[in-house]
Motif scaffolding. Structure first.
Motif, PDB file in Angstrom:
ATOM      1  N   ASP A   1       5.816   4.178 -11.201  1.00 15.89           N
ATOM      2  CA  ASP A   1       4.530   4.696 -10.737  1.00 15.89           C
ATOM      3  C   ASP A   1       4.704   6.008  -9.967  1.00 15.89           C
ATOM      4  O   ASP A   1       3.868   6.920 -10.073  1.00 15.89           O
ATOM      5  CB  ASP A   1       3.840   3.659  -9.838  1.00 15.89           C
ATOM      6  CG  ASP A   1       3.227   2.525 -10.632  1.00 15.89           C
ATOM      7  OD1 ASP A   1       3.015   2.712 -11.842  1.00 15.89           O
ATOM      8  OD2 ASP A   1       2.973   1.454 -10.061  1.00 15.89           O
TER       9      ASP A   1
ATOM     10  N   GLU B   1       0.813  -1.214   0.000  1.00 13.98           N
ATOM     11  CA  GLU B   1       0.000   0.000   0.000  1.00 13.98           C
ATOM     12  C   GLU B   1       0.850   1.269   0.000  1.00 13.98           C
ATOM     13  O   GLU B   1       0.350   2.364   0.291  1.00 13.98           O
ATOM     14  CB  GLU B   1      -0.933   0.004   1.221  1.00 13.98           C
ATOM     15  CG  GLU B   1      -1.941  -1.148   1.229  1.00 13.98           C
ATOM     16  CD  GLU B   1      -2.847  -1.104   2.434  1.00 13.98           C
ATOM     17  OE1 GLU B   1      -2.712  -0.153   3.230  1.00 13.98           O
ATOM     18  OE2 GLU B   1      -3.672  -2.016   2.595  1.00 13.98           O
TER      19      GLU B   1
ATOM     20  N   ARG C   1       3.747  10.281 -11.279  1.00  7.89           N
ATOM     21  CA  ARG C   1       3.027  11.199 -10.400  1.00  7.89           C
ATOM     22  C   ARG C   1       3.828  12.477 -10.147  1.00  7.89           C
ATOM     23  O   ARG C   1       3.470  13.279  -9.284  1.00  7.89           O
ATOM     24  CB  ARG C   1       2.722  10.500  -9.071  1.00  7.89           C
ATOM     25  CG  ARG C   1       1.668   9.394  -9.178  1.00  7.89           C
ATOM     26  CD  ARG C   1       1.560   8.626  -7.862  1.00  7.89           C
ATOM     27  NE  ARG C   1       0.417   7.744  -7.813  1.00  7.89           N
ATOM     28  CZ  ARG C   1       0.337   6.546  -8.356  1.00  7.89           C
ATOM     29  NH1 ARG C   1       1.390   6.073  -9.029  1.00  7.89           N
ATOM     30  NH2 ARG C   1      -0.756   5.804  -8.260  1.00  7.89           N
TER      31      ARG C   1
ATOM     32  N   THR D   1       7.485   0.168  -9.185  1.00  4.82           N
ATOM     33  CA  THR D   1       7.103   1.131  -8.147  1.00  4.82           C
ATOM     34  C   THR D   1       7.690   2.510  -8.432  1.00  4.82           C
ATOM     35  O   THR D   1       7.001   3.538  -8.309  1.00  4.82           O
ATOM     36  CB  THR D   1       7.561   0.643  -6.769  1.00  4.82           C
ATOM     37  OG1 THR D   1       6.996  -0.647  -6.512  1.00  4.82           O
ATOM     38  CG2 THR D   1       7.132   1.607  -5.671  1.00  4.82           C
TER      39      THR D   1
ATOM     40  N   LEU E   1       2.296   3.053  -2.481  1.00  6.23           N
ATOM     41  CA  LEU E   1       1.892   4.061  -3.462  1.00  6.23           C
ATOM     42  C   LEU E   1       0.618   4.769  -3.030  1.00  6.23           C
ATOM     43  O   LEU E   1       0.506   6.005  -3.125  1.00  6.23           O
ATOM     44  CB  LEU E   1       1.701   3.411  -4.828  1.00  6.23           C
ATOM     45  CG  LEU E   1       2.974   2.981  -5.563  1.00  6.23           C
ATOM     46  CD1 LEU E   1       2.625   2.163  -6.789  1.00  6.23           C
ATOM     47  CD2 LEU E   1       3.792   4.198  -5.959  1.00  6.23           C
ATOM     48  N   GLU E   2      -0.347   3.990  -2.544  1.00 12.27           N
ATOM     49  CA  GLU E   2      -1.612   4.590  -2.111  1.00 12.27           C
ATOM     50  C   GLU E   2      -1.389   5.526  -0.920  1.00 12.27           C
ATOM     51  O   GLU E   2      -2.019   6.590  -0.827  1.00 12.27           O
ATOM     52  CB  GLU E   2      -2.608   3.489  -1.734  1.00 12.27           C
ATOM     53  CG  GLU E   2      -3.160   2.690  -2.904  1.00 12.27           C
ATOM     54  CD  GLU E   2      -2.192   1.634  -3.411  1.00 12.27           C
ATOM     55  OE1 GLU E   2      -1.071   1.532  -2.844  1.00 12.27           O
ATOM     56  OE2 GLU E   2      -2.544   0.919  -4.369  1.00 12.27           O
ATOM     57  N   THR E   3      -0.465   5.146  -0.024  1.00 12.18           N
ATOM     58  CA  THR E   3      -0.174   5.988   1.138  1.00 12.18           C
ATOM     59  C   THR E   3       0.423   7.323   0.707  1.00 12.18           C
ATOM     60  O   THR E   3       0.024   8.393   1.202  1.00 12.18           O
ATOM     61  CB  THR E   3       0.794   5.262   2.086  1.00 12.18           C
ATOM     62  OG1 THR E   3       0.179   4.043   2.541  1.00 12.18           O
ATOM     63  CG2 THR E   3       1.135   6.134   3.289  1.00 12.18           C
TER      64      THR E   3
ATOM     65  N   GLU F   1       0.186   8.820  -2.219  1.00 11.32           N
ATOM     66  CA  GLU F   1      -0.811   9.615  -2.947  1.00 11.32           C
ATOM     67  C   GLU F   1      -1.838  10.209  -1.988  1.00 11.32           C
ATOM     68  O   GLU F   1      -2.248  11.368  -2.143  1.00 11.32           O
ATOM     69  CB  GLU F   1      -1.497   8.731  -3.988  1.00 11.32           C
ATOM     70  CG  GLU F   1      -2.336   9.501  -4.989  1.00 11.32           C
ATOM     71  CD  GLU F   1      -2.750   8.646  -6.161  1.00 11.32           C
ATOM     72  OE1 GLU F   1      -3.016   9.198  -7.244  1.00 11.32           O
ATOM     73  OE2 GLU F   1      -2.812   7.407  -6.000  1.00 11.32           O
ATOM     74  N   ARG F   2      -2.260   9.453  -1.000  1.00 11.45           N
ATOM     75  CA  ARG F   2      -3.243   9.950  -0.041  1.00 11.45           C
ATOM     76  C   ARG F   2      -2.686  11.119   0.765  1.00 11.45           C
ATOM     77  O   ARG F   2      -3.379  12.126   1.000  1.00 11.45           O
ATOM     78  CB  ARG F   2      -3.667   8.816   0.896  1.00 11.45           C
ATOM     79  CG  ARG F   2      -4.764   9.222   1.876  1.00 11.45           C
ATOM     80  CD  ARG F   2      -5.190   8.090   2.773  1.00 11.45           C
ATOM     81  NE  ARG F   2      -4.150   7.656   3.692  1.00 11.45           N
ATOM     82  CZ  ARG F   2      -3.456   6.547   3.593  1.00 11.45           C
ATOM     83  NH1 ARG F   2      -3.684   5.721   2.568  1.00 11.45           N
ATOM     84  NH2 ARG F   2      -2.536   6.238   4.487  1.00 11.45           N
TER      85      ARG F   2
END
Length: 634
Positions: A515, A474, A519, A512, A476-478, A480-481
């Motif tokens: 990605d 998680e 961004r 990774t 990447l999601e962390t 971005e969040r």
């Protein structure tokens, strides 16, 4: 025949007396002796009645037809019953066996009748039967569920339980016995399989944790009685995870099997090799009376484990780290001894792996301190004891601060300021680096956004990322969040990773990093030059910047080797169009050397120590000289 004649004579005499005695008694009572004819007649009648009485007795005692039929049925039932039955005489020889007994063991009746029962047992069961079982049977008259092993005619051994009752004559002597034999071979096999699953490791066949602890407890108890020592070695393979990840779990399992077999060949009879799980093995070695014994043993283990292994045409070498604890000095109970051997093993890893270490009181003190720090660190985030400091990164051409590196600090309520080199490794080991890393990233991004809102334009914020964070599913999601929550422009965030992180699993790392790059997040390699010697990964990874490690900057320009390394890094980065920043700049001669080699960005105590956000805000407000001697003292 003589027996029957004697019985007949005695019966005749008894009969004569029986019939003549009343006549004689009557004559005496009347004082008138009976005439001789009466007595002779009575004796003659008795002599005739005697044989008749004997014949009646014989006929009366002779089994009738029903009894004979019942006896025949009993014999047939005995032989045909689907149970192993046998009878032995007082000498232990077989006098009868059931058909099931013969079929099970594969013999014919004439091959066993008259032979000792023990002739059909294994050597161990024969000795037990002769010394214990048969004496007990002939003494008490019965035995029940005695375990034994019988041997079939072709040599196969079966496990059995034997129960028997003895028959005595009127004098109390054993005449014969009747026994029931139960074949429990399949049941024993099932029990052994269950025991194997419960107490043995399915992959290696070694004792598992439960059986290991039981054997260690027994070894310590025996050593206590005999005044001896017990050595416990805790062995962990080095970098096994990378082997598992790169070559696959099947190859990892094969390696564990190879190591298990090698360890078993190293130990003496009576010692125990067990697998606790993963790549952790333990060895119990008894009679450690000399300090040199475990040293020689540990060196042998390292040498044997370190031999090359070939799988599918590929050869590689694995090493191990060993921790040694000795009963009773290093622990008087099982859990303490295991824990201390484990501590010693981790100390061996800290010293560079492929070595061994003995447990010591000093090591225990460090371990206790480490445990206390871990406990305190778990509460530090909740209590607000952690904070960030920021170290400026300067562009020498403009004299401006182009970026800052966010660094975590911990102010313990009792111990004061705890340096990051003490608590960051603990956070890595325990997994606390995940919540800690997320807090650092969120706090740093929020502070960068606050500076941006205060009018500090284009300030890049650099945040270190640990291996656990980067490899977390998680991650990447962390990131971005947090960027969305704080409102920070991704172009102002730079994530710093070490070479070992990105090289641990190259394919996943490329995905990774790509990605992150799409961004618009900047990526930097921290401590460049201290990891992998191959630089080809720089061509494939979307890296923006490399940071020359402080250990190369520290001794320039006086150390020729370090100077050559720094020059090579700068030249290579220029050819690959990568930005370079030198960290750890503390002296003016270092600054001059780097400036002459066209190193544009620097970071270090020469310019500024890490400082709180409020202190750095003051520097932003007054600007920055082109070549400041120091931005912040203390």
């Amino acid at each position: 025949m003589r027996k029957h004649l004697i019985c007949l004579l005695l019966c005749s005499l008894a009969g004569g007396l029986f019939f003549s005695l009343p006549t004689m008694v009557q004559g005496l009572a009347q004082e008138n002796l009976p005439p001789g004819e009466s007595v002779v007649a009575a004796l003659a009648l008795g002599g005739l009645g005697g044989p008749l009485l004997y014949l009646w007795r014989r006929l009366a005692n002779r089994p009738n037809g029903q009894e004979l039929e019942a006896a025949r049925h009993f014999r047939e039932l005995y032989q045909r019953t689907p149970v192993m039955l046998h009878s032995i005489d007082a000498g232990g020889r077989l006098v009868s066996v059931s058909d099931c007994w013969l079929e099970t063991l594969g013999y014919r009746r004439e091959e066993v009748i008259g032979h000792p029962l023990t002739e059909f047992m294994t050597e161990g069961s024969r000795q037990t039967a002769e010394t214990l079982t048969l004496p007990e049977l002939f003494t008490t008259g019965q035995v029940k569920d005695v375990a034994c092993q019988l041997v079939k005619k072709h040599g196969e051994v079966i496990d059995a339980l034997l129960s028997a009752v003895a028959e005595r004559d009127r004098g109390g002597n054993i005449r014969r016995s009747l026994a029931v034999v139960t074949d429990v071979t399949e049941r024993r096999r099932s029990e052994q399989e269950i025991e194997k699953l419960a107490y043995y490791d399915t992959l290696t066949g070694l004792p598992n944790r439960s059986l290991f602890q039981d054997r260690l407890s027994q070894a310590m108890a025996q050593a206590h009685r005999e005044g001896a020592g017990v050595g416990l070695m805790f062995l962990d393979l080095d970098r096994f995870k990378s082997i598992n990840d790169t070559l696959g779990h099947a190859t990892g399992d094969r390696l564990l099997q190879v190591v298990a077999n090698r360890l078993k060949k190293c130990v003496r009879e009576g010692d125990t090799v067990a697998r606790l799980g993963g790549d952790e093995f333990v060895i119990i070695s008894t009679d450690f009376t000399h300090h040199q014994d475990p040293v020689a043993f540990a060196k042998r283990l390292l040498r044997v484990v370190g031999q090359p292994v070939q799988f599918d045409g590929r050869e590689f070498v694995t090493t191990a780290s060993i921790g040694i604890a000795i009963y009773p000095n290093d622990g008087a109970d099982v859990s303490t001894l295991i824990g201390n051997a484990d501590f010693a093993m981790y100390h061996a890893k800290e010293l560079g792996r492929n070595t061994y270490q003995f447990f010591s009181a000093e090591m225990n003190a460090r371990a206790l301190e480490k445990l206390n720090l871990e406990t305190s660190l778990r509460q530090a985030l909740k209590r607000g004891e952690l904070f960030l400091v920021y170290q400026p990164q300067l562009d020498l051409a403009s004299g401006r601060i182009t970026g800052v590196e966010a660094l975590a600090r911990w102010r313990h309520p009792e111990k004061g300021l705890i340096p990051p080199e003490k608590f960051i490794p603990i956070a890595e080991e325990t997994g606390l680096i995940l919540p800690l890393g997320e807090w650092v990233l969120r706090t740093a991004c929020a502070q960068a956004r606050a500076w941006q809102a205060a009018g500090v334009p284009g300030l890049r914020i650099a945040v270190n990322v640990s291996a656990r964070q980067f490899n977390h599913p998680e991650f990447l999601e962390t990131v971005e969040r947090i960027l969305q929550e704080t409102g920070l422009d991704p172009n102002l965030l730079e994530l710093e990773l070490t070479e070992s992180i990105v090289m641990e699993n190259v394919q996943d790392a490329i995905m990774t990093l790509t990605d992150l790059k799409v961004r618009n997040i900047h990526l930097a390699i921290d401590d460049f030059g201290t990891g992998y010697s191959s630089l080809t990964y720089l061509k494939h990874f979307p890296i923006d910047r490399i940071k020359i490690a402080q250990e190369f900057v520290r001794d320039i320009p006086n150390d020729a080797d370090d100077a050559a390394i720094v020059e090579a890094i700068l030249a290579m980065a220029g050819s690959l169009n990568l930005e370079v920043i030198a960290e750890g700049v503390e002296r003016k001669d270092q600054l001059g050397f780097l400036h002459q080699r066209r190193c544009k960005e620097m970071q270090g105590y020469y310019f500024a120590r890490p400082m709180p956000a409020e202190q750095l805000a003051e520097i932003f407000s007054r600007g920055l000289a082109r070549e400041p001697a120091c931005l912040y003292e203390g």
